[in-house]
Write an enzyme that holds these catalytic residues in place. Structure first.
Site: not given
Lengths: 461, 432
Positions: B83, B145, B353, B356, B359, B363, B393, B396, B400
């Site tokens: 804003n 502000c 799982c 897809c 992951c 990786c 880390c 994945c 997911c």
């Protein structure tokens, strides 16, 4: 074409006008709105090595085009689709996505049970593309000229790909309009607003493609001439004839039995008419068969106003070639599906017109279909057969020496027939499965093979 | 008042820097708290308190037309909000009258007044008694502000200068008996400096964060940023869900700074639901302020906030906010104190799982090549973690799409805690 139904009432009898009938043949699946498309595109997980691509007979990079929709790149999405499938617009409408891309979508997993609506998203991309020029420019003219027999999905796809490589193409089509089954064989509510023609107009914008109509192999066209005048020939013949029941009462080939006709003939008339109210109406209608054509026939007759439509199949529901989705459409339209009943006799009245069908009840014993000894009679004033299509032998006589495989044309892995310089694809070859999307793929791959073979010849020369 | 949730097992009421409130959900100083009409609607909905939109000296500033813009997610969900509004554009007198009336009608709610006047003693000396006369429960110093006002020597310009913060805070403590909350700007390098300055000046609490300087998007057809004023734009103040991680870090920095330990903190920045509020409290906040979520959904969201927080507290056995306030602070430390011997490894639940492959490609392309893609004869895929390669880390697990499918499993190393300071691989280790 519906002469054998001349004795039947018309769909418009009883005060139903063409407009109110037309309302029954609007888009079966309305298109997504812009907002719906954006929301749906977000559901795509952009899988790696996506299963939907593997399931698509035409190899469309589905996650990519969906991502492009979500990124407000509609032309990019459309080009991704059209690169692999130049008839992607009609395939989006007629593909049985429930057994192809959408069946393999990972979002079908237990936790969601709801695939991404890939077909509708594909339609959205194609419907909203706005190219200022054809997205696939034609390569420099190669001086080569290829003949394509049949302006159905296989032939058109082949021609477009050949044209993009710079070859000149002449399509020889028997019918007065291009499109093949897209034009003549698909239920009216699956391809509305003359979509097939609009799509072909777009396809032809690439240039270098000429279409000659009224050209029929075995009639005014023969292979020797085609080969003489062209550098290669692609056969996208389709399957020209409907299988016959082979029953008493069916009449000799070429002799019509009043009240009996192949479903494809009726569907063709229904596709072509400007006034649905003039179509003959079988108030009590029996459709024999269990594929998507049988469903298209049954549902359309129901929507024309038939009182009873019964679809009869000799095996059980599980064996029906029509997809579960198609079966649901049939049921939703009041079509009664009778299974385990084998056509035994066409029942005729005193004037020789169809009055019904008698079926032998069947059962499966160790996988073998056998009669139970019971019979079933269904009264009908129209019986429509949808038990498969076959190559038209009269036309094939014009191509001497064409090797066959399972009643269809034999090709190698590159869509080459056993005749040098002659290629084939679509429903007419052994690999054909009666899928528009597959015919498009055959045409595309055959064009690649033709292109490579022609270029190799050039190098040798 | 009916909207204030009451449960026998949980008491959501708080006393923050001496200010009593029936729950910890306050509306931040912003458009929703600009006038009596809005504030009364907020109280009717169940908000425990409001910080009245910042008062200044007359004449009140004038706002431009087109004031907000957003950073949208792909599904048009608002990730961040921006804003370019100024402090209240109504006269001081009108605001003071309304504050007085509202406080009289809602004595059980916390009513804090945000103030921003020039950085001279006379200005603060003049306004503070008038604010106190309204019956308000406290004041919040708007020193953060980030737009419009700094050009007049107010707002962020003060908030970016610790000496000025200390000075202004001291004037407030001198000329007012009300609790003083110093609102901090995040547009600085080290948030601990202004917090320490506020404490030195006598602040009763700090509140943070104010908005972050931002440009949310560009209209590529007209080559101008949003919000567009005519053919121009300017940077605004960024807030909403996207700023929550930044705000929480700054809250934690102050909570764990020995110099400011115990200084009450009011958490602000992307609080959209009870879960967000609980997280700020866990990092040491004693109350939270909300703005963007209310601006997007209306005041009714406080009902779910109260109910959700109370149910969760009951499940955990917390009776009051103070039972878990600051509980995550001791576990927030500097990197050098993290345990170098800790090892966690990804585990993929094959039953959950959906194949897809996200992951795998994440990786493979961008991390440690620790996931194998296996395809059986039937073409079925299976993704498996190569444990000896996995560095733990979390990438994945993050990519997911199925929550709970990939879990990070701590490994039993048998080794004792060892910080980087003690690690023999550290050439600068303190124990070397």
């Amino acid at each position: 074409m519906t002469d054998s139904l001349d004795h039947l009432p018309r769909a418009g009898d009883g005060g139903r006008d063409a407009a109110s009938l037309e309302a029954n043949f609007r888009d079966l699946h309305p298109p997504l709105t812009q907002r719906q498309a954006i929301i749906e595109s977000q559901r795509c997980l952009y899988c790696y090595d996506a299963p939907c691509i593997e399931a698509c007979p035409s190899d469309i990079d589905i996650p990519r085009f969906i991502r492009e929709i979500s990124e407000d790149n509609i032309n990019g999405a459309a080009q991704t689709i059209l690169e692999e499938n130049i008839l992607g617009g009609s395939c989006a409408r007629v593909c049985p996505t429930e057994i192809l891309c959408e069946q393999s979508c990972v979002r079908n997993h237990d936790a969601e049970c709801q695939p991404v609506l890939i077909g509708l998203l594909q339609r959205h991309a194609i419907d909203h593309m706005h190219f200022t020029e054809h997205p696939f420019p034609r390569a420099a003219d190669t001086g080569r000229h290829v003949a394509v027999v049949g302006a159905g999905p296989a032939g058109l796809s082949c021609a477009h790909r050949l044209a993009s490589h710079g070859h000149r193409v002449t399509i020889f089509e028997a019918d007065p309009r291009p499109g093949g089954l897209n034009e003549y064989g698909i239920a009216r509510y699956k391809l509305v607003d003359d979509y097939a023609q609009k799509e072909i107009d777009f396809l032809l914008e690439i240039g270098g493609i000429e279409i000659h109509y009224g050209q029929q192999l075995g009639d005014n066209l023969d292979l020797a001439t085609l080969k003489r005048d062209h550098d290669a020939v692609f056969l996208g013949l389709g399957l020209g004839t409907s299988r016959r029941l082979g029953l008493a009462g069916e009449g000799a080939p070429g002799v019509a039995t009043p009240g009996l006709m192949p479903a494809t003939d009726y569907i063709r008339t229904l596709r072509e008419t400007d006034d649905l109210s003039t179509l003959p109406l079988a108030r009590r209608c029996v459709v024999i068969g269990a594929g998507n054509t049988a469903i298209d026939m049954a549902v359309q007759m129901a929507r024309l106003g038939a009182d009873e439509v019964t679809l009869v199949y000799r095996r059980g529901i599980d064996a029906m070639p029509a997809t579960g989705h198609e079966q649901e459409i049939a049921r939703a339209n009041g079509v009664k599906i009778v299974t385990w009943a084998r056509p035994e006799e066409i029942l005729l009245d005193a004037e020789g017109r169809v009055a019904g069908m008698r079926f032998a009840r069947t059962q499966s014993r160790d996988g073998t279909l056998m009669d139970t000894g019971e019979t079933l009679e269904i009264a009908a004033d129209g019986v429509f057969t949808a038990i498969g299509q076959a190559l038209d032998e009269a036309h094939l006589a014009a191509i001497p020496g064409l090797e066959r495989e399972g009643g269809k044309v034999h090709v190698d892995g590159h869509f080459r027939t056993d005749l040098p310089g002659v290629y084939a694809g679509g429903d007419c070859i052994a690999l054909g499965q009666d899928l528009t999307v597959q015919a498009v793929q055959h045409g595309k791959l055959a064009a690649q093979a033709i292109h490579q073979d022609l270029m190799a010849q050039q190098e040798v020369a | 008042m009916k909207a204030i949730a009451k449960r026998p097992d949980v008491d959501l009421s708080i006393e923050f820097a001496g200010i009593k409130s029936p729950n910890p959900f306050w509306l931040a100083s912003a458009p929703p708290t600009d006038k009596a009409y809005n504030v009364e609607r907020a109280f009717e909905a169940g908000w425990g308190g409001v910080v009245w939109k910042t008062l200044g000296e007359d004449p009140a500033p004038v706002n431009v037309s087109s004031r907000y813009s957003a950073h949208f997610g792909k599904n048009r969900e608002v990730l961040g909000f921006n804003n370019i509004e100024l402090i209240t554009d109504r006269s001081l007198e009108t605001n003071l009258r309304e504050i007085t009336e509202v406080k009289q009608r809602w004595p059980d709610r916390a009513l804090i007044v945000s103030i921003m006047v020039p950085c001279v003693e006379e200005s603060w000396k003049a306004i503070l008694p008038r604010v106190e006369a309204t019956g308000a429960d406290g004041i919040e110093l708007n020193l953060g502000c980030p737009h419009g006002m700094p050009e007049r020597g107010m707002g962020a310009a003060v908030g970016q200068n610790p000496d000025l913060i200390e000075q202004v805070t001291r004037w407030c403590k001198t000329y007012s008996r009300l609790p003083v909350i110093v609102k901090l700007t995040p547009n600085i390098t080290d948030i601990r400096e202004p917090a320490r300055a506020a404490l030195r000046g006598g602040a009763d609490a700090v509140s943070l964060i104010n908005t972050i300087n931002s440009i949310t998007s560009i209209d590529l057809d007209h080559m101008v940023a949003r919000p567009t004023v005519g053919h121009q734009s300017t940077h605004g103040g960024y807030c909403g869900a996207a700023v929550k991680p930044i705000a929480m870090n700054m809250v934690a920095e102050i909570a764990r700074d020995p110099a400011t330990r115990g200084l009450p903190i009011c958490g602000i920045g992307g609080v959209s639901n009870w879960h967000d509020a609980a997280e700020f409290v866990a990092l040491g906040a004693g109350a939270v302020q909300v703005c963007t979520a209310a601006m997007l959904h209306g005041f009714r969201i406080v009902e779910e906030m109260q109910d959700g927080l109370a149910r969760w507290m009951a499940e955990k056995g917390y009776r009051r906010l103070s039972d878990f306030s600051g509980k995550a602070v001791p576990h927030t430390t500097d990197w050098k104190y993290l345990d170098m011997n800790f090892q966690t490894i990804a585990h993929i639940d094959q039953d959950q799982c959906i194949q897809c492959g996200r992951c795998y490609i994440a990786c493979e392309d961008t991390s440690h090549q620790s996931i194998a893609k296996l395809v059986d004869e039937a073409g079925a895929r299976r993704y498996e973690v190569i444990e000896e390669e996995c560095v733990g880390c979390n990438l994945c697990q993050i990519t997911c799409p199925v929550e709970g499918c990939i879990t990070m499993v701590p490994q039993e190393s048998g080794k004792p805690y060892m910080s980087w300071n003690e690690d023999p691989r550290n050439p600068f280790r303190e124990s070397a």
